[in-house]
Every structure is written in structure tokens, then in C-alpha cells.
Design a protein around this motif. Sequence first.
Motif, short mmCIF file in Angstrom:
data_model
loop_
_atom_site.label_atom_id
_atom_site.label_comp_id
_atom_site.label_asym_id
_atom_site.label_seq_id
_atom_site.Cartn_x
_atom_site.Cartn_y
_atom_site.Cartn_z
N ALA A 240 0.72 -1.14 -0.07
CA ALA A 240 0.36 0.16 0.69
C ALA A 240 1.32 1.30 -0.28
N ASN A 241 1.68 1.53 0.71
CA ASN A 241 3.16 2.19 0.67
C ASN A 241 3.77 2.67 -0.62
N GLN A 242 3.99 1.69 -1.11
CA GLN A 242 4.24 1.61 -2.13
C GLN A 242 3.91 2.26 -3.45
N LEU A 243 2.68 1.85 -3.40
CA LEU A 243 1.98 1.67 -4.39
C LEU A 243 0.78 3.50 -4.63
N GLY A 244 0.95 3.59 -2.94
CA GLY A 244 0.51 5.37 -2.22
C GLY A 244 -0.83 4.69 -2.22
N VAL A 245 -1.79 3.89 -1.93
CA VAL A 245 -2.61 3.56 -2.44
C VAL A 245 -3.51 4.99 -0.64
N GLY A 246 -4.15 5.99 -1.06
CA GLY A 246 -5.16 6.58 -0.20
C GLY A 246 -4.84 7.91 -0.49
N HIS A 247 -5.69 8.94 -0.09
CA HIS A 247 -5.42 10.14 -0.12
C HIS A 247 -4.18 11.07 0.63
N LYS A 248 -3.16 11.63 0.36
CA LYS A 248 -2.19 11.96 1.08
C LYS A 248 -3.36 12.55 2.67
N GLU A 249 -4.20 13.45 2.12
CA GLU A 249 -4.57 14.49 2.98
C GLU A 249 -5.68 13.81 4.61
N SER A 250 -6.41 12.47 3.62
CA SER A 250 -6.85 12.03 4.77
C SER A 250 -6.12 10.29 5.45
N ASN A 251 -5.24 9.77 4.43
CA ASN A 251 -4.81 8.93 4.90
C ASN A 251 -6.54 7.37 4.60
N ASP A 252 -6.82 7.88 3.66
CA ASP A 252 -7.89 6.84 3.54
C ASP A 252 -8.04 5.32 2.69
N GLY A 253 -6.67 5.11 2.80
CA GLY A 253 -6.53 3.90 1.83
C GLY A 253 -6.62 2.26 2.18
N ILE A 254 -7.63 2.12 1.68
CA ILE A 254 -7.25 0.38 2.42
C ILE A 254 -6.56 -0.73 1.39
N THR A 255 -6.18 -1.84 1.49
CA THR A 255 -4.90 -3.08 0.49
C THR A 255 -6.10 -4.28 0.75
N ILE A 256 -6.34 -5.17 0.14
CA ILE A 256 -6.72 -6.07 0.23
C ILE A 256 -5.77 -6.72 -0.18
N VAL A 257 -5.20 -7.94 0.31
CA VAL A 257 -4.51 -8.89 0.07
C VAL A 257 -4.80 -10.12 -0.23
N ILE A 258 -4.73 -11.18 -1.03
CA ILE A 258 -5.11 -12.54 -1.05
C ILE A 258 -3.98 -13.47 -2.02
N LYS A 259 -3.72 -14.55 -0.78
CA LYS A 259 -2.82 -14.95 -1.38
C LYS A 259 -3.25 -16.34 -1.46
N PRO A 260 -3.85 -16.92 -2.15
CA PRO A 260 -5.17 -18.84 -2.60
C PRO A 260 -3.52 -19.88 -2.49
N LYS A 261 -4.60 -20.74 -1.58
CA LYS A 261 -3.81 -22.02 -1.14
C LYS A 261 -3.48 -23.08 -2.44
N THR A 262 -2.24 -22.96 -2.16
CA THR A 262 -1.27 -23.88 -2.78
C THR A 262 -0.81 -25.02 -2.24
N ALA A 263 0.29 -25.80 -2.77
CA ALA A 263 0.00 -27.27 -2.70
C ALA A 263 1.13 -27.60 -1.48
N ASP A 264 2.03 -26.58 -1.21
CA ASP A 264 2.94 -26.06 -0.23
C ASP A 264 2.27 -25.53 0.83
N SER A 265 0.76 -24.40 0.92
CA SER A 265 0.73 -23.28 2.01
C SER A 265 -0.52 -23.23 1.88
N ASN A 266 -1.18 -22.80 3.12
CA ASN A 266 -2.35 -22.51 3.58
C ASN A 266 -2.10 -20.76 2.52
N GLY A 267 -3.41 -20.76 2.16
CA GLY A 267 -4.49 -19.14 1.67
C GLY A 267 -4.68 -18.84 2.77
#
Length: 167
Positions: free
Chosen positions: A85-112
Motif C-alpha cells: 500500500a505504501n509502495q503504490l501510494g494507496v489513499g489520499h495523502k491528506e486523509s490517509n484513507d487507503g484500504i489494501t486487500i491482499v489475497i494469497k491463495p492456497k497452494t500445494a505448499d501453503s495455506n491461503g
Amino acid sequence: MRSLLNNKISLTLALAVLLMVALPGCKGNDNKYVIDNVQLLNVEDVEQINETINNLDDKGLAQVAVITTLDLEGKPILDYATDIANQLGVGHKESNDGITIVIKPKTADSNGEAAIATGLGMEKILTNDKCKRLCDEVMIPRFKENRYGQGIKDALNKIEELLEKQQ
């Protein structure tokens, strides 16, 4: 050798993200807010998610990004979500209203995993507990049905309801 390969893959993914998608903080012609590195979403889902996110931004409620990934770079998912979120600059600077949703799906090696990270301006409305409940009760049940797009759309609708109540 494996570490070097992982670093190259991470760098390549980061560059692809920046080159392929208009940054959420800067509306592009298509208002793209979804970075689906894992190809979990169909075209219709991406369009609907982008439309919902664009509406949230137009209403002045929040700026949102959705990212799917297989590699959290060795970080806990919430830390990864905050960093991206910080790298992409999510959210307006003055209100810091960013929301970042991250999804890592389940794989054979790890849980989602799924996480919702918020900017400081959102933390009173979308507390860590509320974000965790949205992941556990709204998104993950849909993900288990392999309905990733629906899980994200349902979470965004709940987020919009919560934000509108605070206006």
C-alpha cells in the motif's frame, strides 16, 4: 542460488505491477485498482471490482487496491499489505484513507491467506478486528468455494456500508 532466483522473481513482479497497472493514487484511463498477479479473477469480476472501488473513491469514502500474490516476500500478510500500500501510494495523502486487500491463495505448499490493511485515516472505522472479521467471515468462505471475485465484491460492499454509516 534459490535466494537469488526468489529475489529476481520478486523484483520482476514488483516491476510488472508498476508497469501494468495505473497506481491507485493516480486514476488512469481505465481506473484500474486490481492487481491480479495470480489470475484468480475473471474479466467480469475485475470490471465489477474496479467499478465499486472507483465509486468508493468518487464518493470520497476511500481509495482501495486489491492485490493477489503467491509470494509475500517472507513477511506476514498484513505487513506485506501495508508495505505494498505504501509502495503504490494507496489513499489520499491528506486523509490517509487507503484500504489494501491482499489475497494469497492456497497452494500445494501453503495455506491461503487474506488481509485488509488500512491507512491511519480509516482505522477508527475499519479496526483491525473488523478487517479480520471481513476476511474470516466474508471473503474466506467464498474463497473456499473458489469464488474469489465474489468474496472480494462482498467485502467491498460491507466496507462501503461501514464507511457510509460514518458520513
